[in-house]
Scaffold this motif. Structure first.
Motif, PDB file in Angstrom:
ATOM      1  N   ALA A 139     -18.542 -34.446 -36.180  1.00 52.11           N
ATOM      2  CA  ALA A 139     -19.780 -33.684 -36.354  1.00 52.11           C
ATOM      3  C   ALA A 139     -20.668 -33.831 -35.125  1.00 52.11           C
ATOM      4  CB  ALA A 139     -20.518 -34.158 -37.596  1.00 52.11           C
ATOM      5  N   THR A 140     -21.268 -32.715 -34.673  1.00 46.87           N
ATOM      6  CA  THR A 140     -22.139 -32.730 -33.501  1.00 46.87           C
ATOM      7  C   THR A 140     -23.358 -31.859 -33.759  1.00 46.87           C
ATOM      8  OG1 THR A 140     -21.015 -30.831 -32.514  1.00 46.87           O
ATOM      9  CG2 THR A 140     -20.196 -33.019 -31.904  1.00 46.87           C
ATOM     10  N   GLY A 141     -24.279 -31.851 -32.814  1.00 44.31           N
ATOM     11  CA  GLY A 141     -25.463 -31.006 -32.909  1.00 44.31           C
ATOM     12  C   GLY A 141     -26.373 -31.447 -34.034  1.00 44.31           C
ATOM     13  N   VAL A 142     -26.709 -30.537 -34.920  1.00 49.87           N
ATOM     14  CA  VAL A 142     -27.616 -30.854 -36.028  1.00 49.87           C
ATOM     15  C   VAL A 142     -26.931 -31.662 -37.121  1.00 49.87           C
ATOM     16  CG1 VAL A 142     -29.097 -28.857 -35.653  1.00 49.87           C
ATOM     17  CG2 VAL A 142     -27.169 -28.675 -37.222  1.00 49.87           C
ATOM     18  N   PHE A 143     -25.606 -31.820 -37.029  1.00 49.58           N
ATOM     19  CA  PHE A 143     -24.857 -32.550 -38.044  1.00 49.58           C
ATOM     20  C   PHE A 143     -24.510 -33.955 -37.580  1.00 49.58           C
ATOM     21  CE2 PHE A 143     -23.893 -28.077 -38.823  1.00 49.58           C
ATOM     22  CZ  PHE A 143     -24.270 -27.976 -40.146  1.00 49.58           C
ATOM     23  N   ASN A 144     -24.525 -34.915 -38.492  1.00 48.99           N
ATOM     24  CA  ASN A 144     -24.006 -36.253 -38.240  1.00 48.99           C
ATOM     25  C   ASN A 144     -23.425 -36.765 -39.544  1.00 48.99           C
ATOM     26  OD1 ASN A 144     -25.994 -38.021 -39.720  1.00 48.99           O
ATOM     27  ND2 ASN A 144     -27.398 -36.987 -38.331  1.00 48.99           N
ATOM     28  N   THR A 145     -22.568 -37.767 -39.433  1.00 46.12           N
ATOM     29  CA  THR A 145     -21.899 -38.260 -40.628  1.00 46.12           C
ATOM     30  C   THR A 145     -22.449 -39.598 -41.064  1.00 46.12           C
ATOM     31  OG1 THR A 145     -20.192 -39.284 -39.269  1.00 46.12           O
ATOM     32  CG2 THR A 145     -19.748 -37.070 -40.094  1.00 46.12           C
ATOM     33  N   GLY A 146     -22.451 -39.788 -42.363  1.00 45.90           N
ATOM     34  CA  GLY A 146     -22.831 -41.072 -42.944  1.00 45.90           C
ATOM     35  C   GLY A 146     -21.592 -41.931 -43.091  1.00 45.90           C
ATOM     36  N   THR A 147     -21.705 -43.020 -43.772  1.00 45.84           N
ATOM     37  CA  THR A 147     -20.579 -43.936 -43.930  1.00 45.84           C
ATOM     38  C   THR A 147     -19.917 -43.764 -45.276  1.00 45.84           C
ATOM     39  OG1 THR A 147     -22.072 -45.624 -44.744  1.00 45.84           O
ATOM     40  CG2 THR A 147     -21.604 -45.648 -42.396  1.00 45.84           C
ATOM     41  N   HIS A 148     -18.648 -44.178 -45.351  1.00 48.37           N
ATOM     42  CA  HIS A 148     -17.923 -44.173 -46.622  1.00 48.37           C
ATOM     43  C   HIS A 148     -18.526 -45.252 -47.507  1.00 48.37           C
ATOM     44  CE1 HIS A 148     -15.169 -42.290 -43.811  1.00 48.37           C
ATOM     45  NE2 HIS A 148     -14.499 -41.812 -44.839  1.00 48.37           N
ATOM     46  N   THR A 149     -18.798 -44.917 -48.732  1.00 48.44           N
ATOM     47  CA  THR A 149     -19.422 -45.873 -49.637  1.00 48.44           C
ATOM     48  C   THR A 149     -18.686 -45.853 -50.969  1.00 48.44           C
ATOM     49  OG1 THR A 149     -21.548 -45.426 -48.614  1.00 48.44           O
ATOM     50  CG2 THR A 149     -21.590 -46.543 -50.731  1.00 48.44           C
ATOM     51  N   ALA A 150     -18.367 -47.006 -51.472  1.00 47.68           N
ATOM     52  CA  ALA A 150     -17.747 -47.086 -52.801  1.00 47.68           C
ATOM     53  C   ALA A 150     -18.866 -47.193 -53.830  1.00 47.68           C
ATOM     54  CB  ALA A 150     -16.841 -48.295 -52.884  1.00 47.68           C
ATOM     55  N   GLY A 151     -18.824 -46.352 -54.840  1.00 46.97           N
ATOM     56  CA  GLY A 151     -19.902 -46.351 -55.833  1.00 46.97           C
ATOM     57  C   GLY A 151     -21.191 -45.878 -55.192  1.00 46.97           C
ATOM     58  N   ASN A 152     -22.307 -46.167 -55.780  1.00 46.44           N
ATOM     59  CA  ASN A 152     -23.629 -45.864 -55.220  1.00 46.44           C
ATOM     60  C   ASN A 152     -23.759 -44.417 -54.745  1.00 46.44           C
ATOM     61  OD1 ASN A 152     -26.252 -46.428 -54.582  1.00 46.44           O
ATOM     62  ND2 ASN A 152     -25.773 -47.254 -52.566  1.00 46.44           N
ATOM     63  N   VAL A 153     -23.188 -43.479 -55.485  1.00 46.23           N
ATOM     64  CA  VAL A 153     -23.270 -42.063 -55.144  1.00 46.23           C
ATOM     65  C   VAL A 153     -24.640 -41.548 -55.566  1.00 46.23           C
ATOM     66  CG1 VAL A 153     -22.259 -39.786 -55.563  1.00 46.23           C
ATOM     67  CG2 VAL A 153     -20.798 -41.788 -55.426  1.00 46.23           C
ATOM     68  N   PRO A 154     -25.316 -40.732 -54.731  1.00 44.52           N
ATOM     69  CA  PRO A 154     -26.631 -40.192 -55.120  1.00 44.52           C
ATOM     70  C   PRO A 154     -26.565 -39.493 -56.479  1.00 44.52           C
ATOM     71  CG  PRO A 154     -26.134 -39.679 -52.851  1.00 44.52           C
ATOM     72  CD  PRO A 154     -24.884 -40.270 -53.428  1.00 44.52           C
ATOM     73  N   SER A 155     -27.602 -39.638 -57.260  1.00 41.21           N
ATOM     74  CA  SER A 155     -27.616 -39.091 -58.618  1.00 41.21           C
ATOM     75  C   SER A 155     -27.528 -37.570 -58.637  1.00 41.21           C
ATOM     76  CB  SER A 155     -28.880 -39.549 -59.347  1.00 41.21           C
ATOM     77  OG  SER A 155     -30.024 -39.084 -58.654  1.00 41.21           O
ATOM     78  N   HIS A 196     -18.064 -39.360 -48.670  1.00 37.60           N
ATOM     79  CA  HIS A 196     -18.471 -39.230 -47.289  1.00 37.60           C
ATOM     80  C   HIS A 196     -19.741 -38.385 -47.263  1.00 37.60           C
ATOM     81  CE1 HIS A 196     -17.299 -39.874 -43.094  1.00 37.60           C
ATOM     82  NE2 HIS A 196     -18.022 -38.794 -42.876  1.00 37.60           N
ATOM     83  N   GLU A 197     -20.649 -38.722 -46.388  1.00 41.03           N
ATOM     84  CA  GLU A 197     -21.932 -38.035 -46.317  1.00 41.03           C
ATOM     85  C   GLU A 197     -21.999 -37.240 -45.017  1.00 41.03           C
ATOM     86  OE1 GLU A 197     -26.635 -39.263 -46.588  1.00 41.03           O
ATOM     87  OE2 GLU A 197     -25.136 -40.808 -46.289  1.00 41.03           O
ATOM     88  N   LEU A 198     -22.385 -35.976 -45.094  1.00 38.02           N
ATOM     89  CA  LEU A 198     -22.590 -35.125 -43.927  1.00 38.02           C
ATOM     90  C   LEU A 198     -24.071 -34.755 -43.915  1.00 38.02           C
ATOM     91  CD1 LEU A 198     -21.284 -33.602 -41.546  1.00 38.02           C
ATOM     92  CD2 LEU A 198     -21.005 -31.652 -43.080  1.00 38.02           C
ATOM     93  N   ASN A 199     -24.787 -35.169 -42.874  1.00 36.16           N
ATOM     94  CA  ASN A 199     -26.236 -34.961 -42.785  1.00 36.16           C
ATOM     95  C   ASN A 199     -26.585 -33.834 -41.827  1.00 36.16           C
ATOM     96  OD1 ASN A 199     -26.925 -37.278 -44.438  1.00 36.16           O
ATOM     97  ND2 ASN A 199     -26.155 -38.478 -42.730  1.00 36.16           N
ATOM     98  N   PHE A 200     -27.668 -33.148 -42.126  1.00 35.88           N
ATOM     99  CA  PHE A 200     -28.207 -32.070 -41.291  1.00 35.88           C
ATOM    100  C   PHE A 200     -29.619 -32.466 -40.893  1.00 35.88           C
ATOM    101  CE2 PHE A 200     -30.817 -28.320 -40.744  1.00 35.88           C
ATOM    102  CZ  PHE A 200     -30.036 -27.494 -39.965  1.00 35.88           C
ATOM    103  N   ASP A 201     -29.934 -32.405 -39.587  1.00 27.24           N
ATOM    104  CA  ASP A 201     -31.277 -32.738 -39.101  1.00 27.24           C
ATOM    105  C   ASP A 201     -31.592 -31.876 -37.885  1.00 27.24           C
ATOM    106  OD1 ASP A 201     -33.687 -33.825 -38.357  1.00 27.24           O
ATOM    107  OD2 ASP A 201     -32.904 -35.836 -37.988  1.00 27.24           O
ATOM    108  N   ALA A 202     -32.477 -30.892 -38.057  1.00 27.12           N
ATOM    109  CA  ALA A 202     -32.816 -29.965 -36.979  1.00 27.12           C
ATOM    110  C   ALA A 202     -33.449 -30.666 -35.781  1.00 27.12           C
ATOM    111  CB  ALA A 202     -33.755 -28.879 -37.493  1.00 27.12           C
ATOM    112  N   SER A 203     -34.116 -31.804 -36.003  1.00 23.70           N
ATOM    113  CA  SER A 203     -34.790 -32.495 -34.901  1.00 23.70           C
ATOM    114  C   SER A 203     -33.814 -33.097 -33.892  1.00 23.70           C
ATOM    115  CB  SER A 203     -35.732 -33.583 -35.427  1.00 23.70           C
ATOM    116  OG  SER A 203     -35.002 -34.639 -36.005  1.00 23.70           O
ATOM    117  N   ALA A 204     -32.524 -33.108 -34.215  1.00 30.19           N
ATOM    118  CA  ALA A 204     -31.528 -33.620 -33.276  1.00 30.19           C
ATOM    119  C   ALA A 204     -31.334 -32.682 -32.088  1.00 30.19           C
ATOM    120  CB  ALA A 204     -30.195 -33.844 -33.987  1.00 30.19           C
ATOM    121  N   VAL A 205     -31.706 -31.409 -32.239  1.00 31.22           N
ATOM    122  CA  VAL A 205     -31.468 -30.439 -31.160  1.00 31.22           C
ATOM    123  C   VAL A 205     -32.675 -29.577 -30.797  1.00 31.22           C
ATOM    124  CG1 VAL A 205     -28.989 -30.294 -31.608  1.00 31.22           C
ATOM    125  CG2 VAL A 205     -30.541 -28.721 -32.767  1.00 31.22           C
ATOM    126  N   ALA A 206     -33.764 -29.683 -31.544  1.00 23.80           N
ATOM    127  CA  ALA A 206     -34.923 -28.822 -31.280  1.00 23.80           C
ATOM    128  C   ALA A 206     -36.220 -29.565 -31.565  1.00 23.80           C
ATOM    129  CB  ALA A 206     -34.857 -27.576 -32.162  1.00 23.80           C
TER     130      ALA A 206
END
Length: 106
Positions: A51-67, A76-86
């Motif tokens: 993942a590049t640009g506005v996307f970045n990846t989180g870490t693999h986590t066992a359990g503890n999945v967001p509700s 696996h978590e894929l994050n989007f953040d516009a401030s990474a490029v603008a």
């Protein structure tokens, strides 16, 4: 003032989110901040580490999945953040100059 939008000077009224702006000051353009995340099982997202640009990846986590997610177990978590490029702010705006309009009654 060439190449800039005129933005009425709010003189501390709180409409312009930039506090303490001086008359005739220039404000850079910005995109309103946008963030988000997507969750999926590890097996479904084998190329997420690239993942590049506005996307970045989180870490693999066992359990503890967001509700708010329907994924269970390891994910696996894929994050989007516009401030990474603008430039980002609380609003979307062009380059502008604080201007004081004078209105005369006839």
């Amino acid at each position: 003032m060439r190449g800039k939008f005129v933005r009425a000077w709010d003189d501390g009224a709180g409409i312009d989110p930039t506090t303490g702006r001086a008359l005739l000051s220039v404000q850079q353009d910005a995109v309103q901040e946008m963030t988000g995340s997507a969750y999926t099982t590890v097996a479904d997202i084998s190329t997420a580490n690239a993942a590049t640009g506005v996307f970045n990846t989180g870490t693999h986590t066992a359990g503890n999945v967001p509700s708010s997610s329907s994924v269970s177990g390891a994910y696996h978590e894929l994050n989007f953040d516009a401030s990474a490029v603008a430039r980002t702010a609380t609003e979307t705006r062009p380059v502008n100059m604080a201007w004081n309009a004078i209105v005369r009654a006839a």
